[in-house]
Write a protein that holds these residues in place. Sequence first.
Motif, PDB file in Angstrom:
ATOM      1  N   PHE A 181      31.771  62.862   6.701  1.00 41.29           N
ATOM      2  CA  PHE A 181      30.344  62.033   6.889  1.00 41.29           C
ATOM      3  C   PHE A 181      29.411  63.171   6.791  1.00 41.29           C
ATOM      4  CE2 PHE A 181      32.046  62.105  10.872  1.00 41.29           C
ATOM      5  CZ  PHE A 181      30.736  62.532  11.743  1.00 41.29           C
ATOM      6  N   ASP A 182      28.200  62.693   6.521  1.00 39.52           N
ATOM      7  CA  ASP A 182      27.148  63.530   6.370  1.00 39.52           C
ATOM      8  C   ASP A 182      25.963  62.857   7.356  1.00 39.52           C
ATOM      9  OD1 ASP A 182      25.120  65.759   4.868  1.00 39.52           O
ATOM     10  OD2 ASP A 182      24.170  64.033   5.424  1.00 39.52           O
ATOM     11  N   VAL A 183      25.383  63.618   8.395  1.00 45.58           N
ATOM     12  CA  VAL A 183      24.299  63.151   9.380  1.00 45.58           C
ATOM     13  C   VAL A 183      23.323  63.926   9.082  1.00 45.58           C
ATOM     14  CG1 VAL A 183      23.963  62.933  11.788  1.00 45.58           C
ATOM     15  CG2 VAL A 183      26.308  62.468  10.923  1.00 45.58           C
ATOM     16  N   ARG A 184      22.009  63.407   8.930  1.00 46.44           N
ATOM     17  CA  ARG A 184      20.722  64.076   8.548  1.00 46.44           C
ATOM     18  C   ARG A 184      19.884  63.467   9.649  1.00 46.44           C
ATOM     19  NH1 ARG A 184      17.439  65.837   4.309  1.00 46.44           N
ATOM     20  NH2 ARG A 184      15.258  65.213   4.476  1.00 46.44           N
ATOM     21  N   ARG A 185      19.102  64.499  10.489  1.00 42.71           N
ATOM     22  CA  ARG A 185      18.143  63.862  11.370  1.00 42.71           C
ATOM     23  C   ARG A 185      17.073  64.934  11.174  1.00 42.71           C
ATOM     24  NH1 ARG A 185      17.336  64.561  17.907  1.00 42.71           N
ATOM     25  NH2 ARG A 185      15.614  63.245  17.832  1.00 42.71           N
ATOM     26  N   ARG A 186      16.034  64.141  10.243  1.00 42.66           N
ATOM     27  CA  ARG A 186      14.776  65.086  10.133  1.00 42.66           C
ATOM     28  C   ARG A 186      13.492  64.113  10.427  1.00 42.66           C
ATOM     29  NH1 ARG A 186      16.698  70.350   9.454  1.00 42.66           N
ATOM     30  NH2 ARG A 186      17.987  70.463   7.477  1.00 42.66           N
TER      31      ARG A 186
END
Length: 329
Positions: free
Chosen positions: A193-198
């Motif tokens: 899975f991909d996790v993006r925190r921006r």
Amino acid sequence: MNQSSHENLDAVRDAAADWLMRMRRPEVDETDWLGFEAWLEASPAHPAAYDAVLALWEDLDAAAPGLKAALDPAGPSARSRRPPPPMGPSRRWTLAAGLAAAALVVTIVPWRDLATPTTIYATGKGERRTILLADGTRIDLNAGSRLSVRLGAHERRVVMEDAEAVFDVAKDPQRPFLIASGDRTVRVVGTQFDVRRREGHLAVTVARGVVEVRPAADAVGDTVHLTPGRRLDHVEGSAESQVRAAAAEEVFSWRSGRLVYRDRPLREVVADLNRYVATPLKVADERTAQLKFSGVLIVDDEDRVVQRLVLLAPIASVPAKDVILLRAQ
């Protein structure tokens, strides 16, 4: 549809409702996780049934205060005198989802092995990095990212700062893999899975397996279980999260130097590109920042990246002191 088909559908719905309630208990263990993942993969009908039960759960959760007043206007004493109506299989899964909607989920922070060292990984502007952990997990870290990893005896824990990464987690039923990302915690056993925190926004996209996203100890909101092809978007500080279908291969494409966008604000696109280019891009005003952008940007030469962006969006680029100014046409 014949009677046998109805019975099969009822059985699948019953199983989906059972899994929904089982996975929302605070004492869920790794055997539950592996069993849930195996059930989802056993038939194409299972994820669809689970999504249907989950949608009903969310509807009932939103309507719970009104339903409680409508169904029980006379209070507990009147309720105790009313016999329960007969319940067939088709109603059983509906009731199960309703009961799950009424349940309170207690978030338990797992014990941490504080003696285990923490390793920090970071990438600079335009840099991507592949990390192989001692447990066999692979992390592909996007440009301009920073996270820390601790592989303890009872759990594996990652803390995401400003970062994006694709995780391919090695299965270990004895040690769940936890990712702390702002006011949400992501939990898996073994999956991709991909996790993006921006900038206060969290996005989780699943390619394989099951991913749980639940509020951190001091946050509010619902626990969500994501299956392959689903994406969660959450703004930190909010109690709400949005779940929708997503093409994981598009989300993961940054690993090969392509950024894929579907109707995203230009502000977000510019923020992404600024993690790759040497000369910062800047939107001229709020109107330009809110423009919606769809397209594929290949991240290679800085000048070519800007040229592609201008060709695909109704904007013009204006060189200025130390920045490239983007203005809506």
